[in-house]
Design an enzyme around this catalytic site. Structure first.
Site, PDB file in Angstrom:
ATOM      1  N   GLY A  20       0.778  -1.223   0.000  1.00 57.06           N
ATOM      2  CA  GLY A  20       0.000   0.000   0.000  1.00 57.06           C
ATOM      3  C   GLY A  20       0.812   1.276   0.000  1.00 57.06           C
ATOM      4  CE1 TYR A 163      -8.186   3.361  10.412  1.00 52.29           C
ATOM      5  CE2 TYR A 163      -9.758   4.910   9.456  1.00 52.29           C
ATOM      6  CZ  TYR A 163      -8.505   4.315   9.465  1.00 52.29           C
ATOM      7  OH  TYR A 163      -7.564   4.694   8.533  1.00 52.29           O
TER       8      TYR A 163
END
Length: 299
Positions: A20, A163
């Site tokens: 990523g 999150y």
């Protein structure tokens, strides 16, 4: 696209560099001449990634969900004694559908995304004089707050809010690190960045996190990224905001400058509202020291 300084002879450490955005950050840094340390949890995956990057890359072992692992890596680097020029706190986990905990019993997202990086940066502080530290946050931190009443989400777990809370903690930490660094003479520069929206493995199928298939959000992001719509971008371009932040004056926040700050060239932005409270930053710092056992020096 930001200019990348000639980093020949410089040493950079990027967490989460096995895929990523982290992989692209490592690639950019090596192309600029830096030696890059890639501390990763999965050594085979890290070695394969290093092979794809080429350049001067060294794979090390680190599991941010384990404070003992953080301490071991820091001890190795402190024993070697070579100062770091760039530290990019990039690794993270995102929205496991069920509450999971780290090796030390912390909620996985708060424990990995924030506490792991807090402990790592604190333990590496003797090597960070003159360094640029960048902590990656997220557009998910645009609103909300740190979940003060239940930091470990033990009473009720909400994956998305947990999150967001962890990424707000990243923003509070990164900006307060600059303030404390100036006040205490640590000699480092600290910024916060966010990559916008990009299709990475954060939302991909990960059986180890209880996710048997790619999330619907990831499928949508992939579709947008493949379209001409300016609301997502490739990991290569998404990496540029952290790279930009690693070359900028401290105490600032960077992200893409396109529509909704979701994609586009990197630019300085006004810090998200949840990042600006110094009282919250000080409270988080105190709690983080208590939870991790990493106590930062006063000078």
């Amino acid at each position: 696209m930001p200019r990348t300084d000639n980093l020949t002879g410089k040493l950079a450490l990027v967490t989460g560099a096995s895929d990523g955005i982290g992989l692209e950050l490592a690639r950019h840094l090596t192309q600029a001449g830096a030696e890059v340390l890639m501390p990763v949890r999965n050594q085979a995956k890290g070695t394969a990634a290093a092979g794809r990057i080429g350049g001067n890359v060294r794979v090390l072992e680190l599991d941010l969900a384990s404070l003992a692992s953080v301490e071991r890596l820091a001890a190795t680097l402190l024993a070697e004694g070579r100062p770091l020029d760039v530290l990019i706190n990039n690794a993270g986990v995102m929205t496991p559908p069920d509450r999971r905990v780290t090796e030390d019993g912390f909620e996985l997202q708060f424990g990995t995304n924030h506490l792991g990086h807090f402990a790592l940066t604190g333990r590496l502080l003797p090597l960070l004089r003159g360094a640029h530290v960048v902590t990656q946050s997220s557009v998910a931190a645009r609103s909300g707050a740190v979940h003060w009443d239940d930091l470990q989400w033990e009473r009720s777990y909400d994956a998305d809010k947990a999150y967001s809370s962890s990424k707000i903690a990243n923003g509070l930490f990164g900006l307060h690190l600059e303030r404390l660094g100036r006040a205490r003479g640590w000699g480092l520069t600290s910024n916060v960045s966010h990559p916008g929206v990009t299709p990475t493995n954060l939302l991909a199928a990960q059986p180890g996190m209880g996710r048997s298939r790619d999330t619907r959000a990831l499928r949508v992001i992939r579709w947008i990224a493949a379209s001409p719509l300016p609301f997502s971008q490739t990991p290569d371009k998404a990496a540029l905001t952290a790279l930009y932040a690693a070359q900028a004056p401290g105490g600032r926040f960077y992200g893409p400058k396109g529509p909704g700050n979701l994609a586009g060239a990197p630019a300085e932005q006004k810090p998200y509202k949840p990042f600006v409270s110094e009282a919250d930053a000080e409270r988080l710092w105190t709690v983080s020291e208590q939870l991790t056992g990493v106590h930062w020096p006063s000078t």
